[in-house]
Scaffold this active site. Structure first.
Site, PDB file in Angstrom:
ATOM      1  N   SER A  10       0.797  -1.232   0.000  1.00 33.31           N
ATOM      2  CA  SER A  10       0.000   0.000   0.000  1.00 33.31           C
ATOM      3  C   SER A  10       0.827   1.278   0.000  1.00 33.31           C
ATOM      4  CB  SER A  10      -0.939  -0.002   1.215  1.00 33.31           C
ATOM      5  OG  SER A  10      -0.224  -0.327   2.385  1.00 33.31           O
ATOM      6  N   SER A 140      17.554  -5.589   4.595  1.00 28.55           N
ATOM      7  CA  SER A 140      18.115  -4.261   4.867  1.00 28.55           C
ATOM      8  C   SER A 140      19.619  -4.360   5.064  1.00 28.55           C
ATOM      9  CB  SER A 140      17.489  -3.690   6.145  1.00 28.55           C
ATOM     10  OG  SER A 140      18.150  -2.506   6.527  1.00 28.55           O
ATOM     11  N   TYR A 153      15.489  -4.860  14.667  1.00 30.51           N
ATOM     12  CA  TYR A 153      15.349  -4.791  13.203  1.00 30.51           C
ATOM     13  C   TYR A 153      16.497  -5.539  12.523  1.00 30.51           C
ATOM     14  CZ  TYR A 153      14.531  -2.325   8.710  1.00 30.51           C
ATOM     15  OH  TYR A 153      14.275  -1.989   7.399  1.00 30.51           O
ATOM     16  N   ILE A 186      16.175   4.498   1.824  1.00 31.41           N
ATOM     17  CA  ILE A 186      15.277   4.731   0.694  1.00 31.41           C
ATOM     18  C   ILE A 186      14.200   5.716   1.135  1.00 31.41           C
ATOM     19  CG2 ILE A 186      13.744   3.626  -0.998  1.00 31.41           C
ATOM     20  CD1 ILE A 186      16.670   2.591  -1.113  1.00 31.41           C
TER      21      ILE A 186
HETATM   22  P1  NDP Z   1       6.684   2.068   4.735  1.00 31.46           P
HETATM   23  O1  NDP Z   1       6.583   2.304   6.195  1.00 31.46           O
HETATM   24  O2  NDP Z   1       6.696   3.206   3.788  1.00 31.46           O
HETATM   25  O3  NDP Z   1       5.528   1.048   4.274  1.00 31.46           O
HETATM   26  C1  NDP Z   1       5.341  -0.131   5.004  1.00 31.46           C
HETATM   27  C2  NDP Z   1       4.336  -1.000   4.287  1.00 31.46           C
HETATM   28  O4  NDP Z   1       4.259  -2.253   4.993  1.00 31.46           O
HETATM   29  C3  NDP Z   1       2.939  -0.429   4.270  1.00 31.46           C
HETATM   30  O5  NDP Z   1       2.329  -0.815   3.062  1.00 31.46           O
HETATM   31  C4  NDP Z   1       2.270  -1.108   5.465  1.00 31.46           C
HETATM   32  O6  NDP Z   1       0.853  -1.247   5.317  1.00 31.46           O
HETATM   33  C5  NDP Z   1       2.914  -2.472   5.408  1.00 31.46           C
HETATM   34  N1  NDP Z   1       2.954  -3.192   6.669  1.00 31.46           N
HETATM   35  C6  NDP Z   1       3.594  -2.849   7.813  1.00 31.46           C
HETATM   36  N2  NDP Z   1       3.421  -3.782   8.745  1.00 31.46           N
HETATM   37  C7  NDP Z   1       2.644  -4.751   8.187  1.00 31.46           C
HETATM   38  C8  NDP Z   1       2.107  -5.976   8.645  1.00 31.46           C
HETATM   39  N3  NDP Z   1       2.341  -6.420   9.892  1.00 31.46           N
HETATM   40  N4  NDP Z   1       1.341  -6.720   7.804  1.00 31.46           N
HETATM   41  C9  NDP Z   1       1.100  -6.284   6.534  1.00 31.46           C
HETATM   42  N5  NDP Z   1       1.584  -5.128   6.040  1.00 31.46           N
HETATM   43  C10 NDP Z   1       2.342  -4.376   6.864  1.00 31.46           C
HETATM   44  O7  NDP Z   1       8.003   1.177   4.576  1.00 31.46           O
HETATM   45  P2  NDP Z   1       9.080   1.082   3.387  1.00 31.46           P
HETATM   46  O8  NDP Z   1       8.389   1.066   2.079  1.00 31.46           O
HETATM   47  O9  NDP Z   1      10.148   2.052   3.632  1.00 31.46           O
HETATM   48  O10 NDP Z   1       9.697  -0.358   3.694  1.00 31.46           O
HETATM   49  C11 NDP Z   1       9.332  -1.522   2.978  1.00 31.46           C
HETATM   50  C12 NDP Z   1      10.322  -2.627   3.351  1.00 31.46           C
HETATM   51  O11 NDP Z   1      11.640  -2.217   3.012  1.00 31.46           O
HETATM   52  C13 NDP Z   1      10.339  -2.959   4.840  1.00 31.46           C
HETATM   53  O12 NDP Z   1      10.505  -4.344   5.011  1.00 31.46           O
HETATM   54  C14 NDP Z   1      11.565  -2.215   5.333  1.00 31.46           C
HETATM   55  O13 NDP Z   1      12.095  -2.822   6.484  1.00 31.46           O
HETATM   56  C15 NDP Z   1      12.475  -2.353   4.135  1.00 31.46           C
HETATM   57  N6  NDP Z   1      13.534  -1.353   4.086  1.00 31.46           N
HETATM   58  C16 NDP Z   1      13.241  -0.015   3.995  1.00 31.46           C
HETATM   59  C17 NDP Z   1      14.260   0.898   3.952  1.00 31.46           C
HETATM   60  C18 NDP Z   1      14.047   2.378   3.843  1.00 31.46           C
HETATM   61  O14 NDP Z   1      15.015   3.137   3.953  1.00 31.46           O
HETATM   62  N7  NDP Z   1      12.837   2.859   3.614  1.00 31.46           N
HETATM   63  C19 NDP Z   1      15.671   0.469   4.010  1.00 31.46           C
HETATM   64  C20 NDP Z   1      15.857  -0.946   4.085  1.00 31.46           C
HETATM   65  C21 NDP Z   1      14.818  -1.811   4.114  1.00 31.46           C
HETATM   66  P3  NDP Z   1      -0.194  -0.073   5.755  1.00 31.46           P
HETATM   67  O15 NDP Z   1      -0.130   0.967   4.663  1.00 31.46           O
HETATM   68  O16 NDP Z   1      -1.514  -0.776   5.806  1.00 31.46           O
HETATM   69  O17 NDP Z   1       0.283   0.444   7.063  1.00 31.46           O
END
Ligand code: NDP
Length: 241
Positions: A10, A140, A153, A186
């Site tokens: 999402s 990550s 984490y 990111i």
């Molecule tokens: P965001 O916080 O922007 O988005 C997180 C997404 O995960 C949302 O769609 C959220 O849904 C969903 N989500 C969170 N918890 C759950 C759950 N328990 N069950 C189902 N859906 C869930 O995160 P990012 O896009 O930045 O991160 C995406 C991935 O990349 C993660 O695994 C993060 O650890 C990893 N990552 C990110 C980095 C960064 O710098 N941004 C760096 C390294 C890794 P909803 O919208 O419903 O809340």
């Protein structure tokens, strides 16, 4: 019909992956946990590319919920094959270990490591049966090097890296590949509260990455050209370590 399931589709990186896989012709299952409006927005964007998009709301960390919703969808749609699974959902709750609460540890482990287990074990069966599949998990840099203030984490992402390498060996004979993508910083809502200028000196390329750049790498790993890449962790971090 060929489907891709993106957990946490999402927002942020997951959203960019949904759109990229739609560009590649996949119908997309968009998982989310709370943010219905954002999920619906992604659904509309995916559909505008001429493929199907379905929303699946479940908490990846809660096994019973995943079983109910995802196993329910699989049973109701026996002709739809999930060829690509992107384990992207994840959260961070940073803090020093000595001050960390039990929920802070557990929730972060549940979302990443628990999510990998709960979702992958349901989807991998169909991939093995079809002898085609791509499992791609977003981990990550923290899971590779360890990051202070992120013992939870770092441990959760390191767990997914280990699971990726093990599962790749289990399913290699079935032509299913299993890889992890390890981003650095990111630009998404996950980094809200971090001052970008404080982190730029740590990144040789002197900028944060964009969700679309991670999505391009995921799309390559999902493609036929990546059929012989498995059990790998591929970093995308502007040369940061
Ligand atoms: P965001 O916080 O922007 O988005 C997180 C997404 O995960 C949302 O769609 C959220 O849904 C969903 N989500 C969170 N918890 C759950 C759950 N328990 N069950 C189902 N859906 C869930 O995160 P990012 O896009 O930045 O991160 C995406 C991935 O990349 C993660 O695994 C993060 O650890 C990893 N990552 C990110 C980095 C960064 O710098 N941004 C760096 C390294 C890794 P909803 O919208 O419903 O809340």
């Amino acid at each position: 019909m060929n489907y891709a399931l993106v957990t946490g589709g999402s927002r942020g990186i997951g959203r960019a992956i949904c759109l990229k896989l739609a560009d590649q012709g996949y119908n997309v299952l968009i998982n989310y946990v709370a943010n219905q409006a954002s999920a619906e927005e992604v659904q509309a964007l995916v559909r505008s590319k001429g493929v199907e998009a379905e929303l699946l709301r479940f908490d990846v960390g809660k096994g019973e919920e995943v079983e109910q919703v995802l196993a329910g969808w699989l049973a109701a749609n026996p002709t739809k094959h999930v060829e690509v699974l992107v384990n992207n959902a994840g959260i961070r709750q940073d803090g020093l270990l000595m001050l960390m609460t039990n929920p802070e540890w557990q929730q972060v482990m549940d979302a990443s490591a628990g999510g990998f287990f709960n979702v992958t074990r349901l989807i991998i069966r169909g991939m093995i049966r079809q002898k085609v599949g791509r499992v791609i998990s977003i981990v990550s840099l923290s899971g590779l090097k360890g990051q202070l203030g992120q013992t939870n984490y770092s441990a959760a992402k390191a767990a997914v890296i280990g699971a990726t390498k093990a599962l790749a060996q289990e399913v290699g004979r079935k032509r299913v590949t299993v890889n992890a993508v390890a981003p650095g910083l990111i630009r998404t809502e996950m980094l809200q509260g971090l001052r970008e200028e404080d982190y730029l000196p740590l990144i040789p390329m002197h900028r944060f990455g964009e969700p679309e750049e991670v999505a391009d790498l995921v799309a390559f790993l999902a493609s036929p050209q990546a059929a012989y890449i498995s059990g790998q962790v591929i970093s995308i971090n502007g040369a940061q370590y």
